[in-house]
Write a protein that holds these residues in place. Structure first.
Motif, short mmCIF file in Angstrom:
data_model
loop_
_atom_site.label_atom_id
_atom_site.label_comp_id
_atom_site.label_asym_id
_atom_site.label_seq_id
_atom_site.Cartn_x
_atom_site.Cartn_y
_atom_site.Cartn_z
N ILE B 41 0.83 -1.20 0.00
CA ILE B 41 0.00 0.00 0.00
C ILE B 41 0.87 1.25 0.00
N LEU B 42 2.04 1.16 0.61
CA LEU B 42 2.90 2.34 0.67
C LEU B 42 3.48 2.67 -0.71
N SER B 43 3.57 1.66 -1.59
CA SER B 43 4.09 1.94 -2.93
C SER B 43 3.01 2.57 -3.81
N GLU B 44 1.74 2.47 -3.40
CA GLU B 44 0.65 3.08 -4.18
C GLU B 44 0.28 4.46 -3.65
N ILE B 45 0.16 4.55 -2.33
CA ILE B 45 -0.25 5.80 -1.70
C ILE B 45 0.84 6.20 -0.72
N SER B 46 1.14 7.48 -0.63
CA SER B 46 2.22 7.87 0.28
C SER B 46 1.72 7.79 1.72
N LEU B 47 2.65 7.56 2.63
CA LEU B 47 2.30 7.38 4.03
C LEU B 47 1.53 8.58 4.56
N TRP B 48 1.96 9.77 4.18
CA TRP B 48 1.31 10.98 4.68
C TRP B 48 -0.14 11.04 4.22
N ASP B 49 -0.37 10.65 2.95
CA ASP B 49 -1.74 10.66 2.42
C ASP B 49 -2.64 9.70 3.20
N ILE B 50 -2.08 8.54 3.53
CA ILE B 50 -2.89 7.57 4.28
C ILE B 50 -3.21 8.10 5.67
N LEU B 51 -2.20 8.68 6.31
CA LEU B 51 -2.39 9.13 7.69
C LEU B 51 -3.36 10.31 7.78
N SER B 52 -3.37 11.16 6.73
CA SER B 52 -4.15 12.40 6.85
C SER B 52 -5.50 12.32 6.13
N ALA B 53 -5.71 11.26 5.32
CA ALA B 53 -6.96 11.21 4.56
C ALA B 53 -8.12 10.78 5.45
N ASN B 54 -9.31 11.27 5.11
CA ASN B 54 -10.49 11.02 5.92
C ASN B 54 -11.34 9.85 5.44
N GLU B 55 -11.23 9.53 4.15
CA GLU B 55 -12.14 8.55 3.55
C GLU B 55 -11.66 7.13 3.78
N LYS B 57 -12.79 3.83 2.28
CA LYS B 57 -13.62 3.03 1.38
C LYS B 57 -12.74 2.02 0.68
N PRO B 58 -12.52 0.88 1.31
CA PRO B 58 -11.59 -0.10 0.76
C PRO B 58 -11.98 -0.52 -0.66
N ALA B 59 -13.28 -0.57 -0.95
CA ALA B 59 -13.71 -1.00 -2.27
C ALA B 59 -13.25 -0.03 -3.35
N LYS B 60 -13.08 1.24 -2.98
CA LYS B 60 -12.62 2.24 -3.95
C LYS B 60 -11.14 2.56 -3.77
N ASN B 61 -10.44 1.69 -3.06
CA ASN B 61 -9.02 1.92 -2.79
C ASN B 61 -8.74 3.22 -2.07
N GLN B 62 -9.66 3.64 -1.21
CA GLN B 62 -9.39 4.81 -0.38
C GLN B 62 -9.16 4.34 1.05
N PHE B 63 -7.95 4.51 1.50
CA PHE B 63 -7.62 4.05 2.85
C PHE B 63 -7.15 5.23 3.69
N GLY B 64 -8.08 5.96 4.28
CA GLY B 64 -7.70 7.09 5.12
C GLY B 64 -7.68 6.68 6.58
N PHE B 65 -6.53 6.83 7.22
CA PHE B 65 -6.42 6.40 8.61
C PHE B 65 -6.81 7.48 9.60
N PHE B 66 -7.03 8.73 9.12
CA PHE B 66 -7.15 9.83 10.06
C PHE B 66 -8.26 9.62 11.11
N PRO B 67 -9.47 9.19 10.72
CA PRO B 67 -10.51 8.99 11.74
C PRO B 67 -10.11 7.95 12.78
N PHE B 68 -9.43 6.90 12.34
CA PHE B 68 -9.04 5.84 13.26
C PHE B 68 -7.97 6.33 14.23
N ILE B 69 -7.02 7.11 13.68
CA ILE B 69 -5.97 7.64 14.55
C ILE B 69 -6.58 8.59 15.57
N MET B 70 -7.52 9.44 15.11
CA MET B 70 -8.16 10.36 16.06
C MET B 70 -8.97 9.58 17.09
#
Lengths: 275, 295
Positions: B41-55, B57-70
């Motif tokens: 996943i890190l080769s597709e999306i940058s770590l910062w994008d994953i950590l800061s994204a809100n969405e 939606k695994p089916a759409k390849n959107q993996f935002g960790f921000f809500p979980f981290i919060m």
């Protein structure tokens, strides 16, 4: 000021004691009104998860299998490690202090991370979720607990004892036997600690052991465990299924309390005739 | 005979050294293993994008960790805020004020709290804390209905779970304060509270800090109990009465469905790797401070 603070402290202490009593009271009261002999002694029947007949014997036996096997495996690894740290290395050894730090850190790693790690390894080597996977995960989880709690006792064995043994011409390997006698109660409490942790752990096992309605007959089958059985039944909407979760919670609590009591007893009984 | 004994000694030493090293390598193996599995996943999306994204939606390849981290941060924060004063006061009372009879009674209680499995805390939380929040507490503060499965419920349950750790470590640290210092403080006419605050707590400050860090790392990884009461909605909690979704719960809830999608699996492994690294650093920091305090 003095009195206000003292009052605050007494309130805090009361909160701690109250929390413990309240939790146990809740579990016992709720569990006692739900538990029946059938639940503890029978396997899940047809329609178990929609509230039909059956019990959670599969979960009790599954938990016992995992706990017994992993404690045994854990001891095989941890006893040599404890003796290596205490008999073969010097008290001031750098390696020993780094090792202790590493075990402390391993002790702090959450069980879900152990589970994820073991799960990724299992995918890598093509293993399915199974009893064996659960045993391995739990073993990894309890090794640091076993080592650190035995090590605490072994550290306090007086150095005169080693010196006397060496002076009699015993090798380090032979000295182990003398140290072993001294730390036996420590080993017993370490085992109880790790059994308590192993039987209550759900997160690590969730990913690696799966769930089943039967008692496993081989290491490659999935198996149920008490914590997961409680968790899954509690999420069911039917009251009958939830009742069984409360009953299972009572069983688990009683097991854990007995282990805790036994640990206290062993510590106080054996610390009488220690050097 | 002697050579046989020495040979045995050599072999035993080798075997034991190997076992010790192998068990230590577990830390390294875990780090490498989790990082390798999360690399897709890190080769597709940058770590910062994953950590800061809100969405999410695994089916759409959107993996935002921000809500979980919060979610993790909020639950852990609440638990520390609730547990820290209680445990500090309890430990001070046990070391500075109480008779040994009280201690003999309280230590087994702490033992029991520490021994209870997290799933039991979860059951208690769903039976008592959740209905209490939804039926009694929430209506007094917010107008809209809440189910009770909230950040506050998770924080409360977690606070009780870390109490025994905090209290027993505080007691240990407070009892390393030398008796001469207490006597000196009493000789200067200080009261017990002045002694507790100005001498015992001041002297133990590094130890208190290390203990809190350790408790935070314990709270971060707690899975089942939190999962059962937190509500599991991937959102950034805005108030105490919002549901949340911490990282460990994310891993535990989704391991079943991730098999079919390689990126999904990598995302969950990344969550585990993040937890591993944070807990590892916190533990190292805390243990090193505690070691200094001991010496």
């Amino acid at each position: 000021m003095e009195w206000v603070m003292k009052a605050l402290m007494i309130i805090s202490l009361a909160v701690v004691v109250f929390a413990a009593v309240f939790i146990i009271f809740t579990i016992v009261k709720k569990g006692w009104s739900c538990i029946t002999w059938e639940m503890v002694t029978s396997l899940p029947g047809n329609g178990f998860y929609i509230g039909k007949s059956g019990g959670f014997l599969n979960a009790i036996v599954g938990s016992l299998y995992i706990v017994l096997a992993s404690t045994l495996l854990g001891l095989i690894v941890s006893i040599p490690a404890v003796f290596y740290l205490n008999v073969f290395l010097k008290k001031s050894s750098k390696i020993a202090s780094v090792a202790r730090l590493a075990y402390d850190v391993l002790f702090g790693i959450p069980s879900i991370v152990y589970g994820a790690f073991a799960f990724s390894i299992m995918i890598f080597i093509g293993m399915r979720t199974s009893l064996l996977g659960g045993i391995i995960t739990t073993t990894l989880l309890i090794i640091p607990i076993l080592i650190r709690s035995m090590d605490e006792v072994a550290k306090n064995v007086p150095s005169e004892l080693y010196e006397a043994s060496f002076a009699m011409g015993a090798t380090r390997t032979e000295t182990i036997r003398i140290v072993l006698r001294q730390i036996l109660p420590g080993i017993a409490t370490a085992i109880l600690l790790s059994v308590g942790r192993a039987i209550g752990d759900a997160a690590g096992i969730m990913l690696t052991t799966g769930f089943s309605d039967t008692i496993p007959t081989s290491l490659t089958q999935q198996t149920a465990t008490l914590p997961l059985s409680i968790f899954f039944q509690l999420t069911a909407p039917q009251a009958e299924v939830q009742d069984r979760a409360y009953a299972a919670a009572l069983v688990l609590t009683i097991i854990v309390l007995l282990i805790s009591l036994l640990g206290r007893f062993i510590t106080s009984y054996f610390s009488k005739n220690k050097i | 005979m002697l050579s046989w004994r020495l040979a045995k000694e050599k072999v035993m030493s080798g075997v034991m050294f190997f076992i010790t090293c192998a068990s230590l390598l577990l830390v390294v193996a875990m780090g490498i293993g989790l990082c390798l599995r999360s690399s897709p996943i890190l080769s597709e999306i940058s770590l910062w994008d994953i950590l800061s994204a809100n969405e999410w939606k695994p089916a759409k390849n959107q993996f935002g960790f921000f809500p979980f981290i919060m979610g993790t941060v909020c639950v852990t924060g609440i638990s520390i805020v609730l547990a820290l004063p209680v445990s500090l006061f309890t430990a001070l009372f046990l070391t500075e004020y109480s008779h040994s009879q009280v201690r003999k009674f309280v230590y087994p209680v702490l033992d029991i709290l520490a021994a209870l499995p997290s799933v039991i805390y979860g059951v208690w939380g769903t039976l008592i804390v959740v209905p209490w929040i939804s039926g009694w507490l929430a209506p007094r503060f917010v107008s809209e209905y809440t189910s009770g499965y909230t950040v506050l419920a998770a924080g409360t349950v977690l606070a009780i779970m870390i109490l025994p750790l905090l209290v027993s470590m505080f007691v240990e640290i407070f009892s390393t304060v030398p008796g001469e210092m207490r006597e000196a403080a009493y000789a200067l006419g200080s009261t017990r509270w002045q002694l507790s605050r100005r001498v015992v707590m001041k002297k133990s400050l590094p130890g208190i800090f290390a203990t809190v860090v350790l408790a935070v790392s314990r709270a971060l990884g707690e899975t089942i109990a939190v999962l059962m009461v937190c509500g599991n909605l991937p959102q950034v909690p805005r108030s105490l009465f919002d549901a949340c979704y911490p990282l460990p719960a994310l891993i535990a809830n989704n391991y079943g469905e991730m098999m079919s999608m390689p990126l999904y699996e990598a995302a969950l492994m990344l969550a585990a790797a993040i937890l591993f690294i944070v807990v590892l650093l916190f533990n190292l920091l805390s243990r090193i401070i505690l070691k200094r305090v001991e010496d």
